[in-house]
Design an enzyme around this catalytic site. Sequence first.
Site, mmCIF file in Angstrom:
data_model
loop_
_atom_site.group_PDB
_atom_site.id
_atom_site.type_symbol
_atom_site.label_atom_id
_atom_site.label_comp_id
_atom_site.label_asym_id
_atom_site.label_seq_id
_atom_site.Cartn_x
_atom_site.Cartn_y
_atom_site.Cartn_z
ATOM 1 N N LYS A 240 0.943 -1.238 -0.029
ATOM 2 C CA LYS A 240 0.034 -0.074 0.105
ATOM 3 C C LYS A 240 0.756 1.258 0.005
ATOM 4 O O LYS A 240 1.856 1.253 0.727
ATOM 5 C CB LYS A 240 -0.927 0.065 1.184
ATOM 6 C CG LYS A 240 -1.810 -1.117 1.129
ATOM 7 C CD LYS A 240 -2.897 -0.831 0.049
ATOM 8 C CE LYS A 240 -3.975 -2.173 -0.063
ATOM 9 N NZ LYS A 240 -5.109 -2.009 0.938
ATOM 10 N N ARG A 274 -4.040 -10.134 4.580
ATOM 11 C CA ARG A 274 -4.123 -10.067 3.175
ATOM 12 C C ARG A 274 -3.033 -9.671 2.451
ATOM 13 O O ARG A 274 -2.611 -8.395 2.479
ATOM 14 C CB ARG A 274 -5.353 -9.382 2.681
ATOM 15 C CG ARG A 274 -5.610 -9.519 1.284
ATOM 16 C CD ARG A 274 -7.084 -8.526 0.897
ATOM 17 N NE ARG A 274 -7.367 -8.861 -0.655
ATOM 18 C CZ ARG A 274 -6.970 -7.943 -1.541
ATOM 19 N NH1 ARG A 274 -5.863 -6.904 -1.258
ATOM 20 N NH2 ARG A 274 -7.062 -8.137 -2.656
#
Length: 292
Positions: A240, A274
């Site tokens: 991210k 995840r």
Amino acid sequence: MFSNPPTLQLSDSQTLKPSHSINCNGRLVDLDTPKIMGILNLTPDSFSDGGKFNSEKSALKHAEKLLHDGAKIIDIGPQSTRPNAEFLTSKKEIERIGSIISRIKKEFPQALISLDTFYAETVKFGFNEGIDMINDISGGQYDREMFDTAAATGLPYILMHVNPSYETMHDKIKFEDITLEVNRYFSKKTNELLEKGVKDIILDPGFGFGKTVEDQMKMIGETEYLGFKRFPLLIGVSRKSFIYKPLGKSPLDINEETQKLHLKVLEQGARILRVHDVAETAITIRDFLQKK
């Protein structure tokens, strides 16, 4: 066959217990030991692995690697949700998925398959192909049929915090108190899901979606308060931008930093991670369990 299961009313003792398990198509999955969800993007335009696994052969090979490296869940994504990604209809998502779900289930029957979609029609297709859980980044906001469809499948539903429309999902909002905002959202949405009859809910605070770097780091530090431990918590920080951009790195060069964040959220009760980098995350979970 696609039919509605009976509505299930959960008592506080069931939803507030500190340990968690979920029912995936009749398989009871214990989340007291953290699980890894490996990412399988079937997309040509995902930000870090677009085009690598968008053929059936390459997707099957990657699924095998994810499982070999320690993933218990494979999260199949037919549509990229990065900023400025191509928008697909449900029909296009289903065409892109093709037979990959049923092929993975046949080749790797031990695998749990999660389908990453915000479309009810795609969920119906995936259910008939054999998926084990629904991963909806929209929290039911982009398709009004999603909650009813999730209830009809009887599958676990991953509820993510996100802005209320597809067009605004990545608009950065500076919240007065991000943890309070996310918990308000979770409270409202989980009540709706329970009323619909969804049995198993997993919470995802939505890292990478419409939040400032500061708010996302605050969520890392306050993970233990997200959802009040009422439901199992999924954390998805893999590759991210709130991690790599401040460091001036690429999404492929932040594994060390990512694993440190994984350890922080595991220490605060995260049940599912995840991730793209499964082998490295498996080591982090192993080290975490050894220290307990």
